[in-house]
Design an enzyme around this catalytic site. Structure first.
Site, PDB file in Angstrom:
ATOM      1  N   ASP A 102       0.876  -1.160   0.000  1.00  0.00           N
ATOM      2  CA  ASP A 102       0.000   0.000   0.000  1.00  0.00           C
ATOM      3  C   ASP A 102       0.925   1.225   0.000  1.00  0.00           C
ATOM      4  O   ASP A 102       2.084   1.117   0.423  1.00  0.00           O
ATOM      5  CB  ASP A 102      -0.868  -0.038   1.267  1.00  0.00           C
ATOM      6  CG  ASP A 102      -1.533   1.288   1.528  1.00  0.00           C
ATOM      7  OD1 ASP A 102      -2.228   1.781   0.626  1.00  0.00           O
ATOM      8  OD2 ASP A 102      -1.346   1.847   2.639  1.00  0.00           O
ATOM      9  N   ASP A 131      -0.046   5.155   0.678  1.00  0.00           N
ATOM     10  CA  ASP A 131      -0.262   6.190   1.699  1.00  0.00           C
ATOM     11  C   ASP A 131      -0.310   5.598   3.097  1.00  0.00           C
ATOM     12  O   ASP A 131      -1.107   4.714   3.390  1.00  0.00           O
ATOM     13  CB  ASP A 131      -1.561   6.952   1.389  1.00  0.00           C
ATOM     14  CG  ASP A 131      -1.459   7.683   0.056  1.00  0.00           C
ATOM     15  OD1 ASP A 131      -0.514   8.473  -0.109  1.00  0.00           O
ATOM     16  OD2 ASP A 131      -2.313   7.446  -0.831  1.00  0.00           O
ATOM     17  N   CYS A 185      -6.462   2.841  -8.215  1.00  0.00           N
ATOM     18  CA  CYS A 185      -7.877   2.813  -8.588  1.00  0.00           C
ATOM     19  C   CYS A 185      -8.492   4.163  -8.248  1.00  0.00           C
ATOM     20  O   CYS A 185      -8.598   4.516  -7.080  1.00  0.00           O
ATOM     21  CB  CYS A 185      -8.596   1.688  -7.844  1.00  0.00           C
ATOM     22  SG  CYS A 185     -10.379   1.690  -8.149  1.00  0.00           S
ATOM     23  N   ASP A 207      -1.630  -0.420   5.919  1.00  0.00           N
ATOM     24  CA  ASP A 207      -1.926   0.180   7.222  1.00  0.00           C
ATOM     25  C   ASP A 207      -3.421   0.307   7.475  1.00  0.00           C
ATOM     26  O   ASP A 207      -3.831   0.977   8.413  1.00  0.00           O
ATOM     27  CB  ASP A 207      -1.257   1.562   7.331  1.00  0.00           C
ATOM     28  CG  ASP A 207      -1.915   2.589   6.431  1.00  0.00           C
ATOM     29  OD1 ASP A 207      -2.391   2.198   5.337  1.00  0.00           O
ATOM     30  OD2 ASP A 207      -1.984   3.764   6.821  1.00  0.00           O
TER      31      ASP A 207
HETATM   32 MG   LIG Z   1      -2.732   3.312   3.501  1.00  0.00          MG
END
Ligand SMILES: [Mg+2]
Length: 173
Positions: free
Chosen positions: A8, A10, A88, A146
């Protein structure tokens, strides 16, 4: 067959330099401490490193599609060992963009798909798409993130999941 670590973006490897809640412009980002070493360590163990990020900010009109593409390109520059990034931009999870160092490619799904296969996490569409393009061996792949959406995407793809904090900590120098 390739083994892939899906990351992932961010909150896992990058955060806003501005300290705003979200990245404000493509260059408003910095590496989260520990992420660079964690990526290097996994790469050394033979994993391809592929970014997987929801960019609902495009649908919400906080950023343009062009800006989202430039943002992923900036991240690829920050992390030379990151192979490419899939994102996406829509809430329906039907559109996927693949951003590489050679250009960006629109992968849009015109067929209706089951919820769990949508591109938007927790759908596993981006993971499966990247895995196909990389000839990934899903049984050996991992996802790190996260948020519960990341965990959900890993579950839907049938791959193992690890929390970003643990992943980075294990590789802090
Ligand atoms: Mg994230």
């Amino acid at each position: 067959m390739t083994t892939i670590l899906f990351v992932d973006c961010d909150g896992t490897i990058r955060k806003p330099k501005s300290r705003a809640k979200f990245i404000q412009s493509p260059d408003d980002q910095q590496i989260i401490k520990g992420a660079e070493n964690a990526i290097a360590s996994w790469k050394e163990q033979g994993y391809a490193i592929v970014g997987i990020t929801n960019q609902g900010g495009v649908a919400a009109k906080h950023k343009t599609l062009e800006s989202a593409i430039a943002e992923q390109r900036y991240t690829l520059n920050l992390f030379p060992l990151l192979s490419e990034i899939y994102f996406c931009p829509d809430y329906e999870g039907l559109i996927c963009w693949r951003v590489t160092r050679d250009g960006e490619f629109n992968i849009t799904n015109n067929e209706p798909v089951e919820e769990k296969y949508k591109f938007r996490k927790p759908g596993c569409g981006m993971i499966l798409m990247a895995s196909n393009l990389f000839s990934g061996n899903l049984e050996e792949c991992w996802m790190v993130g996260d948020s519960p959406e990341d965990e959900g995407a890993a579950v839907n793809a049938g791959i193992r999941f690890m929390w970003a904090g643990d992943w980075r900590l294990a590789h802090k120098v």
